[in-house]
Every structure is written in structure tokens, then in C-alpha cells.
Motif scaffolding. Structure first.
Motif, PDB file in Angstrom:
ATOM      1  N   ALA A 369      28.004  18.692 -44.044  1.00 32.06           N
ATOM      2  CA  ALA A 369      29.272  19.418 -43.987  1.00 32.06           C
ATOM      3  C   ALA A 369      29.027  20.905 -43.775  1.00 32.06           C
ATOM      4  N   ASP A 370      29.903  21.522 -42.984  1.00 27.63           N
ATOM      5  CA  ASP A 370      29.854  22.968 -42.822  1.00 27.63           C
ATOM      6  C   ASP A 370      30.413  23.641 -44.078  1.00 27.63           C
ATOM      7  N   GLU A 371      30.174  24.911 -44.181  1.00 31.12           N
ATOM      8  CA  GLU A 371      30.686  25.669 -45.311  1.00 31.12           C
ATOM      9  C   GLU A 371      32.207  25.573 -45.350  1.00 31.12           C
ATOM     10  N   GLY A 372      32.749  25.176 -46.499  1.00 30.66           N
ATOM     11  CA  GLY A 372      34.197  25.086 -46.662  1.00 30.66           C
ATOM     12  C   GLY A 372      34.814  23.800 -46.150  1.00 30.66           C
ATOM     13  N   GLU A 373      33.989  22.912 -45.609  1.00 31.90           N
ATOM     14  CA  GLU A 373      34.507  21.648 -45.051  1.00 31.90           C
ATOM     15  C   GLU A 373      34.477  20.551 -46.106  1.00 31.90           C
ATOM     16  N   PHE A 374      35.543  19.762 -46.149  1.00 33.72           N
ATOM     17  CA  PHE A 374      35.584  18.540 -46.950  1.00 33.72           C
ATOM     18  C   PHE A 374      35.647  17.365 -45.966  1.00 33.72           C
ATOM     19  N   PRO A 375      34.504  16.689 -45.699  1.00 32.43           N
ATOM     20  CA  PRO A 375      34.517  15.597 -44.719  1.00 32.43           C
ATOM     21  C   PRO A 375      35.258  14.375 -45.265  1.00 32.43           C
ATOM     22  N   ILE A 376      36.001  13.724 -44.389  1.00 28.40           N
ATOM     23  CA  ILE A 376      36.585  12.412 -44.696  1.00 28.40           C
ATOM     24  C   ILE A 376      36.030  11.430 -43.677  1.00 28.40           C
ATOM     25  N   LEU A 377      35.291  10.444 -44.160  1.00 31.66           N
ATOM     26  CA  LEU A 377      34.701   9.424 -43.291  1.00 31.66           C
ATOM     27  C   LEU A 377      35.555   8.163 -43.379  1.00 31.66           C
ATOM     28  N   VAL A 378      35.899   7.611 -42.223  1.00 29.25           N
ATOM     29  CA  VAL A 378      36.738   6.412 -42.151  1.00 29.25           C
ATOM     30  C   VAL A 378      35.992   5.367 -41.338  1.00 29.25           C
ATOM     31  N   TYR A 379      35.648   4.253 -41.990  1.00 29.57           N
ATOM     32  CA  TYR A 379      34.946   3.172 -41.281  1.00 29.57           C
ATOM     33  C   TYR A 379      35.962   2.161 -40.767  1.00 29.57           C
ATOM     34  N   ASN A 380      35.971   1.947 -39.465  1.00 32.42           N
ATOM     35  CA  ASN A 380      36.835   0.946 -38.832  1.00 32.42           C
ATOM     36  C   ASN A 380      36.001  -0.302 -38.575  1.00 32.42           C
ATOM     37  N   PRO A 381      36.277  -1.418 -39.269  1.00 31.62           N
ATOM     38  CA  PRO A 381      35.461  -2.618 -39.084  1.00 31.62           C
ATOM     39  C   PRO A 381      35.811  -3.405 -37.824  1.00 31.62           C
ATOM     40  N   HIS A 382      36.907  -3.042 -37.178  1.00 34.51           N
ATOM     41  CA  HIS A 382      37.423  -3.832 -36.060  1.00 34.51           C
ATOM     42  C   HIS A 382      36.827  -3.365 -34.733  1.00 34.51           C
ATOM     43  N   ASP A 726      49.165 -10.064 -34.111  1.00 31.64           N
ATOM     44  CA  ASP A 726      48.027 -10.636 -34.833  1.00 31.64           C
ATOM     45  C   ASP A 726      47.003  -9.563 -35.196  1.00 31.64           C
ATOM     46  N   ARG A 727      46.682  -8.704 -34.231  1.00 31.34           N
ATOM     47  CA  ARG A 727      45.731  -7.629 -34.519  1.00 31.34           C
ATOM     48  C   ARG A 727      46.310  -6.646 -35.535  1.00 31.34           C
ATOM     49  N   GLU A 728      47.580  -6.299 -35.362  1.00 32.43           N
ATOM     50  CA  GLU A 728      48.205  -5.358 -36.287  1.00 32.43           C
ATOM     51  C   GLU A 728      48.163  -5.884 -37.712  1.00 32.43           C
ATOM     52  N   ALA A 729      48.435  -7.180 -37.877  1.00 30.89           N
ATOM     53  CA  ALA A 729      48.437  -7.782 -39.211  1.00 30.89           C
ATOM     54  C   ALA A 729      47.041  -7.778 -39.818  1.00 30.89           C
ATOM     55  N   LEU A 730      46.023  -7.999 -38.990  1.00 31.19           N
ATOM     56  CA  LEU A 730      44.664  -7.985 -39.504  1.00 31.19           C
ATOM     57  C   LEU A 730      44.267  -6.581 -39.945  1.00 31.19           C
ATOM     58  N   VAL A 731      44.663  -5.562 -39.179  1.00 35.13           N
ATOM     59  CA  VAL A 731      44.329  -4.184 -39.545  1.00 35.13           C
ATOM     60  C   VAL A 731      45.006  -3.793 -40.850  1.00 35.13           C
ATOM     61  N   LYS A 732      46.272  -4.218 -41.050  1.00 31.52           N
ATOM     62  CA  LYS A 732      46.962  -3.907 -42.297  1.00 31.52           C
ATOM     63  C   LYS A 732      46.285  -4.581 -43.487  1.00 31.52           C
ATOM     64  N   ASN A 733      45.715  -5.742 -43.268  1.00 34.06           N
ATOM     65  CA  ASN A 733      45.091  -6.488 -44.361  1.00 34.06           C
ATOM     66  C   ASN A 733      43.623  -6.120 -44.542  1.00 34.06           C
ATOM     67  N   GLU A 734      42.881  -5.964 -43.440  1.00 29.85           N
ATOM     68  CA  GLU A 734      41.500  -5.477 -43.504  1.00 29.85           C
ATOM     69  C   GLU A 734      41.540  -4.012 -43.101  1.00 29.85           C
ATOM     70  N   ASN A 735      42.084  -3.188 -43.992  1.00 33.78           N
ATOM     71  CA  ASN A 735      42.380  -1.793 -43.688  1.00 33.78           C
ATOM     72  C   ASN A 735      41.109  -0.958 -43.651  1.00 33.78           C
ATOM     73  N   PRO A 736      40.980  -0.034 -42.695  1.00 26.40           N
ATOM     74  CA  PRO A 736      39.787   0.821 -42.634  1.00 26.40           C
ATOM     75  C   PRO A 736      39.501   1.508 -43.965  1.00 26.40           C
ATOM     76  N   MET A 737      38.208   1.696 -44.227  1.00 26.61           N
ATOM     77  CA  MET A 737      37.757   2.292 -45.491  1.00 26.61           C
ATOM     78  C   MET A 737      37.617   3.795 -45.332  1.00 26.61           C
ATOM     79  N   ALA A 738      38.341   4.566 -46.153  1.00 25.31           N
ATOM     80  CA  ALA A 738      38.299   6.029 -46.082  1.00 25.31           C
ATOM     81  C   ALA A 738      37.728   6.596 -47.366  1.00 25.31           C
TER      82      ALA A 738
END
Length: 831
Positions: A369-382, A726-738
Motif C-alpha cells: 500500500a502507498d502512504e495513506g492508502e487503505f487497500p480493499i481486495l475483492v476476489y471474484n471466483p467467477h 442464472d449467472r446473476e443468481a449465482l453471483v448473489k449467492n456465491e458473492n465475491p469476497m472483499a
């Protein structure tokens, strides 16, 4: 030898849990198997049949000498491994991938321990069967299916022997055992004689017998009487047999059999909703398992983490056990409900640790992280891009105690571009400027870690007056208009691109007449409305919310920003209350309804009404590996992650994604989602004996207390909605990890695991093979149309095309040593 043959299938139906806890079930398995082994050794003509790997595992663990006897009896064909599944699950609620694992892990166990693979799948006791099973069974190596429910009173079939046809056109032989699976002690001969008398015109038959429900199986009395009958009978050859023998004979004359292209429902329709807490926890574990499996497979492909087969198997067995047909449907006792929660939490804890290991290992490839940065990492399993609203909390370096300033986060993507975002109330309740809950609109790249950056900006704090100012309850985005009534707290209008999709009064909570019976054995519908929840008064709202002021508006905006508006409405009925939130985005047409219920009613069902603008519309919904077009208006129905209503002219559709509900009904354009029942535990109707519960004491009821439900609505052109849902429903249920995390910057940036072209084909599993060093990719076509897609595996530098037929499941394999690509069946065997 007679030209007519009756196959006697002796079994001992044994629920691992139901009116008893698992330890009693294990003990009964030991005693039942011990007695059956003795009779197999004593009676030369006798064959015992039994299924469910979990029971054999118990015998192997707790009485290994008995297990060895059974292994020998299997070799001698005196003991038949029946069915081959891990256990008999509910056959409507689990998703398609769960059914595949029930079969895969059951069959692999029986192949390893006994060297056999059953060809007839067996589910005697489950309360109905999804049509999606046909393709799964066929591609797992089965030739036939044996079941009991629904009986002829609940479902009319063209015959008890028929060809069952799946959504993709797959076919399998099927037989309904209309006389059910068990017999009373000492009455097996009478049962057989009655069958012979009723079926004198038939050429062949199959009859199940054996003492059941709490173990039992054969008795010496029954075996002696059957031996006499077999020797006396002249018109029929009666033999102790196996289901495969019956289906082998049946399969020689398939031209005579009728075809049946529907599901095998309904029976016990209350079980689609009963024990909502277990159903929601099951959905959570199911989602988390397949998400985690994708994630650890990715880390393994990158060579930065060993594939955790042992831990995954342990968590999977927690999932499979809790899909048992008296756990997941909610028909067991309180102790079993508690054990199911414990067991599923065990699986979730294993998966949480695996997911964290994979996340932090892959995050090493992110720069510091740079100075003053708060990183948010989001893993998309899809393996496709995802556009989603992300919520993430993080902790600034130290609390801000200065009341004259406020630290406001600003969010940018990895390219430095500003991202629409807003700050919302954090989970904690600390009265200084400390935790931050940031909500932002994210565009996530496929199957990889995505990085966003937060930086703090010093601003003046908002006054309390500005925070609580009166605002209109009419909202609009670039595509949709939504209006909420200040008088009722219900949605009055939902319009997308000028088209109305809802009638006024949407999302009203209805209270329906119900019964103590958790199965709902004697009903097919829950339609008698006794009342509905209404908006609280200001005083009631203040008391319910627990605020210090004497009055609170029962409906008000509680969050407002560049991403979305959140409206909270408080309702009451009888001894119960609801906090309902409408989450309305500033972009797009999808919006969320969250229903938090404090439920204290008895013999009542709670339904959420969604009156669409399509009075003559047709209802569709997701089921395991298929989409069902429902035709039983007003009756209770069952679906999985989404249902929808298509207008009569086929131009428009409203789709509704859920986070863990299954039961619903539909009539006249109105969807009613079943949220809760208040049945008594295991209150089994017996003939006409009433009442079902004692009248001289308090009797604990199911699903009392606080429960929460989430739904996502979206309206649009039917072709677009039904292709993408179908894809939308899977994303809502297997939601990306942040997660807000400061990476060490010590590794290489991780390549994506998989990328799939197009925006329709579903990827239900990415995993390593159970017995080979292969990467497996399971694909599913969810619309019923042929598709051609391209698959890229960047971390292996592979690229290949795949063709799928409508509703087809196809599993592709990559040999990690040779990089060769090939197809496998659901048992992970090369085709």
C-alpha cells in the motif's frame, strides 16, 4: 421355470437421524447390519440390500469385524450395495452440484471398500424428485431409478414403470414402488400374497420388504414364511433379488414403456419452507463450499498452495449429511435441528480457514500500500466479469476523537479512476469516528483478485438535522422508477424503461392459515389469508427500534449516497414484527428487499406477496440443472435461487433472486414467497388422530424468533432476463469476497484461473479431480439452447472451445502433467 418373475428386495429403511439423534441412528445401523449379516449367512437364497455410505462408514468405524463380514457377503453376492449415494437427501432443495457430490462421494466409497458400482439409484423416502436428476443420474453411470414418493394419490403417472426424461432429453428407466419400502414384522408373506393377487396379469414385478423406519430389515419369521411361499407358488418365480435384476429385465422391452417428461412432485409441500434456519444455513454452506473450492483450485494451479483434499472432503461430508431428507426438509426433532446447525457450522469453519489461506496467499502478489492508502481486495471466483455493489468495513489507523472533523473515504479502482461509493452505518455502535463501512459499485475482472484503494478526506461532520431530514419516497435511476407509499410502507410502482412490472402494494407480508404438521402431508397449498402486517405507529416504531425518543417515523430513508438509497419500514402483526429494507441503486434496474422478521405466531405461515403486472403471465424457476415452467396455479411449489414471471406476450419478465428460500406459490400474476411456518417438531399425522400436539403444556414450535431474508428484483425484456438470471443468481449467492488488507508485496501477481466467453453459460464447479491430477471445469447451459463457448486457462496458457446442448451438463478435464484436454463423466472418468 415360470414365465412370470417377482423380485423381492429386502431392505431395512434406516434414517440416520429423525425422531432420534445420530448416535442412536449409528447404534441401530450396527444392530440392523449385524442381524442382516447373520441371516445372509444362514439362508442360502436370501439377498439383503442396503444403501447410504454414511451408514457403512459408521459400521467400518465402530464395528470393523462386522464390516469385514459384509465385505465378504458382497463378494458372494449375498449382500447388495444399494443405490450408491452418500445418503438419501432431499431431492428438490439441493443444487445440481450437491446431487453430483452425493453420488460421487458415495460411489467412490463403495468402489474403494467393496469394489462395486450400483447401476440403480435409489431414493425410497425423499418427498419428491426434481427432473434435473435424470441427466445427473445418466452421466454418473446409472441406468435406472427406484423411488416411492409421491404415491398415486398425489401424482398420477402413466404407469409405475416408465422412462423418465430430463430437461436435456436424457432418459432413464424408473419405477415407483407403490407399496412403499417396508413391511411389518411377520407379515412379509401376507404382503407378497396380496401383491400376487393384485398383479396376476403382470409378467414381472418388484416388491420391497423389510422392517423399517428405525432399522430392522429381515426377521427369521418372515424369511421362513417366504421360503414356504416360494416353494409353494407355481404361477410365479419368486426370488430374493436386487433392483438391477428387475431393471435388466424391464430394459429388454422399453418400447412398451411410457415416457414422462416432468418432475416427480408434489408431496409434503410444507417441507419446502419448514425449519427455515436449517435451509438458510444449508444454502450458506453450499455456496461457501463451491466458492472455496474454486478459490483453492486457483491457488493450487498457481503453485502457491497445496490442494486441500482432506479438508474439503470433511466440509463436504458436513454438507451432504445435512441434506438428509429429514434434516433439510425440517421434519425432525429439535435436537436434530441443533445438530444440523452444529454440523454445518463445522463445515463453514473449515471453509473459512481454507478461504483465508487462499486469499492471503494470492494477495502476496499485490503491491504494498502507498502512504495513506487503505487497500480493499475483492476476489471474484467467477470466470466472467461481474458488476456488483460491494460492502466492506475497515479500520482507520486510529479513532478520531475530534468532533469538529470527520474522515470520509474516497474510493478508486486499480487504474486510479474514481468509483461511485458512499459511507453507511457500520456494524458496531461506537459513538466516535472509528470503523468505516464503505459501499461502492465495482466492476470485477474474472476469476482473480481485484484491487480498490480508499483514502481519507477530512470533512465537516453532518448535523443530526441533515441526517434525518424528510425525503421523498420516489426514486429513479438511469433505467428504473420506484415509489414507496408513506401510508402503507409498500412498493406502489416499479417501472423499467417505461414498463410497469409490479402492481401497487408489493412486498406485503401475508399471514396464512397453517397446521402443526411440518410436512404438510394433507395439503397441496397454503392460500387462506388470515391477515397481513401493517405499518407501525410512530410510538410503536420507537418502542420496537429501541430508540430514546418517544416517536419514530415507521418508514424513512436511513442511507443515501451515490450508490444507493436504503429505506427502512417497520410493520406489525399479532405478536410479531418486521423490519423491511428497500435498497434502491442509483444505476440499473435491480433493487433489493431485505425482510427481517421477529416471528411469534403459531399454526401460521408467513408469505411475501409480489403482485406482478402480468396477470396472465407464466411462472418459471430454477431447479437443479434445469428451469421448470410451473403449471400448478395456487399450489405450493419449490425452486432454488430464482423464480420469475413472464408476460403473456413473452416480451417482458420480472425475475426474483433469493438468498435461501425455496417454497412459493403463483396465481393470477402474483408470486407469494414462503418465508416461515410455525409447525410443531415432527408432528406426524396418523390417520385422523387429532390434535397433533399435546394440549396440556407449552410445546416448542419451529422457526420462532428472528429470521432474515433477501430478495433481488429485476424487470426487463424476457429474452435478456431469462438469459442472464442464472449467472446473476449465482453471483448473489456465491458473492465475491472483499477484505481491507495491506499486502506484503512479496509475490507475483496471480493470473486468473479461468475465463469463459459469453454471458450465459454457467460454471458450476472448478475443482481438482478426486483421484487424478486433473483440473475439472463443470459447465451448464441454463436456457435450453445450444451454445458454443471459449474457455481460457491463463495460468496454464490453455485455450479451448466447448459446445453445449440446451440444459446440458458437461465436464471438461485438463491433465496437469500433459496439458491434454478431454471430457469426463460425473464420476470423473474419461469419455
Amino acid at each position: 421355470m415360470s414365465a412370470k418373475t417377482l423380485h423381492l428386495i429386502c431392505n431395512a429403511h434406516l434414517d440416520p437421524v429423525w425422531l432420534w439423534e445420530w448416535e442412536e441412528g449409528a447404534g441401530e445401523a450396527l444392530s440392523t447390519f449385524r442381524a442382516a449379516a447373520q441371516f445372509c449367512e444362514e439362508y442360502g437364497e436370501f439377498v439383503f440390500n442396503h444403501n447410504e455410505a454414511v451408514l457403512y462408514k459408521w459400521v467400518e468405524m465402530y464395528e470393523p469385524e462386522l464390516f469385514s463380514r459384509i465385505q465378504n457377503l458382497v463378494k458372494e453376492r449375498k449382500w447388495h450395495i444399494l443405490g450408491g449415494w452418500y445418503l438419501q437427501p432431499d431431492c428438490n432443495i439441493p443444487n445440481g452440484e450437491s446431487f453430483i457430490r452425493q453420488i460421487l462421494h458415495g460411489k467412490l466409497y463403495f468402489q474403494e471398500k467393496f469394489g462395486v458400482e450400483p447401476k440403480t439409484a435409489v431414493n425410497f423416502d425423499p418427498f419428491g424428485h426434481t427432473r434435473g436428476l435424470v441427466q445427473i443420474l445418466k452421466k454418473a453411470g446409472y441406468t435406472s431409478y427406484l423411488f416411492c414418493r409421491p404415491d398415486e394419490k398425489h401424482l398420477t403417472l402413466p404407469a409405475d414403470d416408465f422412462i423418465w426424461v430430463g430437461y436435456d432429453g436424457s432418459e432413464i428407466l424408473a419405477h415407483r414402488a407403490r407399496h412403499h419400502y417396508n413391511s411389518e414384522r411377520g407379515k412379509a408373506r401376507e404382503r407378497v400374497a396380496k401383491w400376487l393377487d393384485e398383479n396376476s396379469e403382470q409378467r414381472r414385478g418388484m416388491l420391497l420388504w423389510g422392517i423399517g423406519n428405525h432399522g430392522g430389515g429381515p426377521s427369521r419369521e418372515d424369511l421362513d414364511q417366504l421360503r414356504s411361499l416360494i416353494s409353494e407358488e407355481t404361477d410365479w418365480e419368486i426370488r430374493h433379488s436386487r433392483p438391477e435384476d428387475y431393471f435388466e429385465a424391464l430394459g429388454q422391452n422399453t418400447d412398451e414403456l411410457p415416457r414422462y417428461a416432468h418432475d416427480l412432485n408434489p408431496w409434503a409441500v410444507g417441507c419446502y419452507t419448514t425449519m427455515a434456519l436449517v435451509k438458510q444455513k444449508h444454502r450458506q454452506l453450499e455456496n461457501t463450499y463451491f466458492f472455496t473450492e474454486k478459490m483453492v483450485s486457483h491457488a493450487s494451479l498457481l503453485g502457491i498452495m497445496d490442494y486441500p483434499r482432506k479438508e474439503l472432503r470433511e466440509a463436504l461430508e458436513d454438507l451432504l449429511f445435512c441434506e438428509f431428507h429429514d434434516i433439510l426438509p425440517g421434519s425432525s426433532i429439535p435436537q436434530v435441528e441443533a445438530y444440523a446447525q452444529q454440523r454445518m457450522d463445522h463445515g463453514l469453519e473449515i471453509l473459512a480457514r481454507l478461504r483465508a489461506r487462499a486469499f492471503f496467499t494470492m494477495a502476496k502478489g499485490e503491491k504494498k500500500a502507498d502512504e495513506g492508502e487503505f487497500p480493499i481486495l475483492v476476489y471474484n471466483p467467477h470466470p466472467y466479469s461481474v458488476r456488483e455493489i460491494i460492502c466492506c468495513e475497515f479500520q482507520p489507523q486510529e479513532p478520531n476523537f475530534n468532533p469538529e472533523i470527520f474522515w470520509l473515504p474516497e474510493v478508486k479502482d486499480s487504474g486510479g479512476k474514481a468509483v461511485p461509493h458512499q459511507l453507511e452505518k457500520e456494524s458496531s455502535n461506537i459513538s466516535v469516528d472509528q470503523r468505516k463501512r464503505v459501499v461502492f459499485q465495482a466492476e470485477l475482472r474474472p476469476a482473480q483478485m481485484n484491487r480498490f484503494s480508499c483514502r481519507m478526506k477530512e470533512v465537516k461532520p453532518k448535523s443530526e438535522k441533515k441526517k434525518h431530514k424528510k425525503t421523498s419516497l420516489k426514486f429513479s435511476s438511469d433505467k428504473a422508477e420506484i415509489s414507496i407509499s408513506e401510508k402503507t410502507g409498500l412498493v406502489e410502482k416499479y417501472r423499467v424503461n417505461g414498463v410497469d412490472f409490479l402492481l401497487p402494494g408489493a412486498f406485503q407480508a401475508l399471514v396464512i392459515e397453517d397446521y402443526p404438521d411440518p410436512w404438510g402431508m394433507k395439503v397441496r397449498a397454503f392460500r387462506n389469508v388470515l391477515g397481513s402486517f401493517v405499518l407501525m405507529s410512530r410510538k410503536e416504531a420507537a418502542l420496537f427500534a429501541g430508540v430514546s425518543v418517544p416517536e419514530l417515523e415507521p418508514i424513512r430513508v436511513i442511507e443515501e449516497g451515490d450508490v444507493r438509497t436504503v429505506v427502512e419500514a417497520l410493520f406489525k402483526y399479532g405478536h410479531s414484527a418486521i423490519c423491511q429494507m428497500y435498497k434502491i441503486p442509483k444505476q440499473g434496474s435491480e433493487f433489493e428487499v431485505e425482510v427481517r422478521v421477529l416471528w411469534q405466531e403459531k399454526d401460521r405461515m408467513l408469505k411475501l406477496s409480489v403482485p406482478t403486472a402480468f396477470e396472465e403471465g407464466k411462472c418459471r424457476g430454477q431447479v437443479a440443472c434445469g428451469v421448470e415452467e410451473f403449471s400448478r396455479d395456487e399450489e405450493e411449489l419449490v425452486a432454488q435461487k430464482w423464480v420469475g414471471v413472464v408476460s403473456s406476450d413473452q416480451k417482458y419478465a420480472l425475475t426474483v433472486i433469493n438468498s435461501g428460500t425455496h417454497g412459493f406459490d403463483y396465481a393470477g400474476g402474483e408470486l407469494r414467497h414462503s418465508l416461515l411456518r410455525s409447525a410443531a417438531y415432527a408432528a406426524h399425522p396418523v390417520e385422523e388422530r387429532m390434535p397433533l400436539v399435546p394440549q396440556d403444556r407449552f410445546e416448542k414450535r419451529i422457526d420462532q424468533g428472528e429470521r432474515a431474508f433477501r430478495f433481488w428484483m429485476n424487470g426487463g425484456e424476457a429474452s435478456e432476463r431469462l438469459s442472464h438470471i442464472d449467472r446473476e443468481a449465482l453471483v448473489k449467492n456465491e458473492n465475491p469476497m472483499a477484505l481491507s488488507y495491506f499486502p506484503p508485496g512479496t509475490g507475483e501477481r496471480a493470473l486468473p484461473s479461468l475465463q469463459v466467453s459469453g454471458d450465459i453459460v454457467q460454471v458450476s464447479a472448478i475443482k481438482m479431480a478426486e483421484q487424478n491430477d486433473w483440473l475439472l471445469i463443470r459447465l451448464f447451459e441454463p436456457t435450453g439452447n445450444e451454445r458454443e463457448i471459449n474457455c481460457i486457462v491463463p495460468c496454464l496458457d490453455l485455450n479451448f472451445d466447448v459446445s453445449l446442448n440446451g440444459f446440458e451438463i458437461k465436464t471438461m478435464a485438463v491433465d496437469l502433467a500433459s496439458r491434454k484436454i478431454f471430457k469426463v463423466d460425473l464420476m470423473e472418468r474419461k469419455l
